[in-house]
Design an enzyme around this catalytic site. Structure first.
Site, mmCIF file in Angstrom:
data_model
loop_
_atom_site.group_PDB
_atom_site.id
_atom_site.type_symbol
_atom_site.label_atom_id
_atom_site.label_comp_id
_atom_site.label_asym_id
_atom_site.label_seq_id
_atom_site.Cartn_x
_atom_site.Cartn_y
_atom_site.Cartn_z
ATOM 1 C CD GLU B 68 -10.274 1.825 1.945
ATOM 2 O OE1 GLU B 68 -11.373 2.424 2.415
ATOM 3 O OE2 GLU B 68 -9.423 2.490 1.169
ATOM 4 C CG HIS B 137 -0.208 -1.001 1.648
ATOM 5 N ND1 HIS B 137 0.010 -0.529 1.417
ATOM 6 C CD2 HIS B 137 -1.016 -0.136 0.409
ATOM 7 C CE1 HIS B 137 -0.513 0.510 2.363
ATOM 8 N NE2 HIS B 137 -0.719 1.003 1.039
#
Ligand SMILES: Cc1ncc(C[n+]2csc(CCOP(=O)(O)OP(=O)(O)O)c2C)c(N)n1
Ligand SMILES: [Mg+2]
Lengths: 344, 336
Positions: B68, B137
């Site tokens: 990321e 999440h």
């Protein structure tokens, strides 16, 4: 490897002369020496201005590391790009920036490269391909890979050089960046300026492998170790890496072993290294001295020529500081300018 | 009217609308390309990129490694040097790994360099709870990025806006962060065909009303509209503003509405404290609308807890229609 070329090790006309003497004309080599002086005197001038309170903040001097900046940038054009580091004055000058505008930036003036918004740690000259120094260790690595992705997508044929320090090789960004550059075969050259320390922490204490270049094998790219204080060695490794990059064969990691004479920044008490160590590098392995004697040995320059360079650099530095002093301060009313792109 | 060139519309899901925007952008401008984890043959974790790789190839729909920080940085570097990347985070939560590149680099590069460069990168963040994916999440961290000058942060709530605002984001010379609520992906709505943009930085009044202003973001716009419908049956007339952009915030639309209704409630999914509602409330307290207030401002935000797994607990963590109805009723009837 000795920084000073051994007498007789290479014949003046021979094919076994060091790389740069075979590859570049004398003018270019004299200019390289001039750039090294420009870097050193720029930083000495900046240091002095800082001591006199004309520059605030802090700065990271690269005195002692000039051969790597100049050797790497020797064959680059303005279209080839670099990302730089907190120790980035040398990169900026080697890439072709004007020291007046650099001084102006350090003085916080509107005529500075960043209009007084960046200072030493964000010095950049986009017009000569320098995308900027970085206050974040490892921050430039992914950005360089992105710039190289652009070069590949747009088929520009340009290469991107990513400078970083030995300390940065332990950031995750380093590993992510090298991996992506390798899988996509991007035209980027990772140049680690290993000056032995990240602030106070030696490479031996911080890094599991003896050489930063050893990391290259994990990303399936060549890892090349050079004496970072020898211009020709640096330039030769860079030349090979550039060919590779331009041929679409992907990235290279070059490790320049070098040393910084000054402390890490303005707060350094030098408790982590000995005076003797510093002395030794300064007297035995100074990159400018080494380059000078080599240039003289190969008849590229004589003592007079060297004096002329020193003198002209001294004048350029003086004029640069004067320009910076006389330039206008930014207006507080413009504080929020450049946060976003002004749209018509 | 938002849309500049509106033609026929048809029903699309929010995810389809985003996909269509990306396809149109890639067709119009060869500098546009997509990067992200598993956005190619897999189609993206939420099937937003879908089959775009078949149409545009792997060079323009690029799978990245699970990196990321590096991936976001590559997008930033590509943007600065002339490309128009759209970077998809698989889940918005994973942007925490990339904060360096977003906050220190993308947001500040133009400023640090005194205007010498622009960073036209678009980043997409599937966000929010309601999928049972628990604490790592399900977050709504848009306020983190909303706090950073140099970024623009948008939260389209409808398929129409998702497409139009994404197309506006791609045109924008500065970094635009798009927070997309995962529960909206399947939501359908009328979407114009072809190219159009919806401006960044403009809120939209979704329902006019006289008694109370609700400023809501993302999925909370729909919950607030449902609540407003119920409240109307009780004779409470609610105005619902879809904020759409949290930075730069459309202060004027909110101020005008509060001057009219004299009551303000903020409804957002991010954790209540130090969130978007705090900014809206403070902004109103500082504005001429303050004098018009007939009641204290109310914030309905996420609970002060990570998002739990259990579905009942999960629901209790973020504002729901019943809670909005009750809070609005109490506010208007003076019960609080
Ligand atoms: C992410 C991050 N961590 C820490 C620092 C503080 N810091 C600035 S320079 C530096 C040392 C970097 O060492 P190296 O990469 O070897 O570069 P050098 O200073 O030796 O040129 C540190 C720790 C920082 N600026 N950014
Ligand atoms: Mg170091």
């Amino acid at each position: 490897m000795s920084a000073t070329a051994k007498k007789g090790a290479a014949k003046k006309d021979g094919a076994n002369q060091p790389f740069i003497y075979r590859h570049y004309d004398q003018e270019k080599l004299r200019d390289a020496l001039r750039k090294m002086y420009l870097i050193r005197q720029f930083e000495e001038g900046a240091e002095e201005s800082y001591m006199r309170g004309l520059i605030h903040g802090t700065m990271h001097l690269s005195i002692g590391q000039e051969a790597s900046a100049v050797g790497i940038c020797l064959g680059l054009s303005d279209e080839d790009q670099i990302t730089s580091t907190h120790r980035g004055h040398g990169h900026c000058i080697a890439k072709g920036a004007d020291v007046s505008r650099m001084f102006a930036e350090f003085f916080g003036k509107t005529t500075g490269y960043c209009r007084g918004r960046g200072g030493s740690m964000h010095i950049a000259d986009v017009s000569t391909g320098n995308l900027g120094a970085n206050g974040i260790v490892g921050g430039g690595l992914p950005i360089a890979v992105g710039a190289a992705l652009t070069a590949k997508k747009m088929k520009t044929g340009n290469v991107v050089v990513c400078f970083f320090g030995d300390g940065a090789n332990n950031e995750g960004a380093f590993h992510e960046a090298l991996n992506m550059a390798a899988i996509w075969k991007l035209p980027v050259i990772f140049v680690c300026e290993n000056n032995g320390y990240g602030m106070s922490t030696s490479v031996a204490r911080a890094t599991a492998v003896p050489n930063i270049a050893d990391r290259a094998s994990a990303y399936a790219m060549p890892g090349v170790i050079v004496d970072g204080n020898v211009v020709s060695d640096v330039a030769e490794a860079m030349h090979d890496a550039t060919e590779r990059a331009r041929n679409g064969e992907g990235p290279t990691l070059i490790e320049c072993k070098t040393y910084r004479y000054r402390g890490h920044s303005k707060s350094d008490r030098n408790r982590y290294r000995t005076k003797e160590e510093i002395e030794e590098w300064m007297t035995e392995r100074d990159p400018i001295e080494a380059f000078e004697s080599q240039l003289m040995e190969f008849g590229v320059i004589d003592q007079n020529g060297i004096e002329e360079i020193r003198e002209s650099v001294r004048k350029e530095i003086e004029a640069g500081i004067e320009f910076a002093k006389e330039s206008p301060m930014p207006e507080v009313a413009n504080l929020e300018k450049y946060v976003y792109t002004e749209q018509a | 009217m938002d849309a500049q060139v509106e033609t026929a519309t048809r029903e699309l899901s929010y995810a389809q609308a985003i996909q269509e925007a990306m396809a149109i952008a890639m067709e119009r401008d060869e500098r546009v390309f997509l990067m992200g984890e598993d956005i190619g043959v897999y189609g993206g974790a939420f099937q937003v990129t879908g089959d775009l790789v078949e149409r545009f190839g792997t060079d323009r729909v690029m799978d990245t490694p699970i990196s990321e920080l590096g991936g976001a940085g590559v997008a930033v570097g590509a943007a600065v040097t002339g490309m128009r990347p759209i970077f998809e985070f698989q889940f918005s939560d994973f942007a925490t790994l990339a904060m360096e590149q977003i906050v220190n680099q993308a947001a500040k590069m133009r400023y640090m360099l005194g205007g010498a460069v622009s960073v036209p990168v678009v980043m997409r963040f599937p966000a929010g709870s309601g999928t049972g994916a628990a604490a790592q999440h399900s977050q709504s961290l848009e306020a983190w990025l909303g706090h950073v000058p140099g970024l623009k942060v948008i939260q389209p709530a409808t398929p129409h806006d998702a497409k139009g605002m994404l197309l506006a984001a791609i045109e924008d010379p500065d970094p635009v962060m798009i927070y997309e609520h995962k529960l909206l992906y399947k939501m359908k709505g009328e979407v114009p065909e072809g190219y159009y943009t919806v401006p960044i930085g403009k809120a939209e009044v979704r329902r006019e009303g006289a008694d109370l202003t609700i400023v809501a973001t993302s999925i909370m716009v729909h919950k607030s509209l449902d609540a407003a419908k119920q409240l109307a049956e009780e004779g409470i007339d609610v105005e619902v503003i879809d904020l759409r952009t949290i930075r730069p915030m459309d202060r004027q639309t909110i101020i005008e509405s509060v001057c009219k209704t004299s009551r303000l409630m903020c409804v957002y999914e991010g954790v209540k404290t130090l969130g978007v509602g705090a900014e809206i409330s403070a902004m109103i307290a500082e504005s001429e609308a303050f004098d018009y207030l007939d009641a204290p401002v109310v914030r309905l935000g996420g609970a002060e807890t990570p998002i739990p797994y259990n579905p009942e607990l999960e629901k209790a963590t973020v504002p729901q229609v019943d809670g909005i109805v009750k809070a609005a009723r109490d506010l208007v009837t003076g019960a609080r």
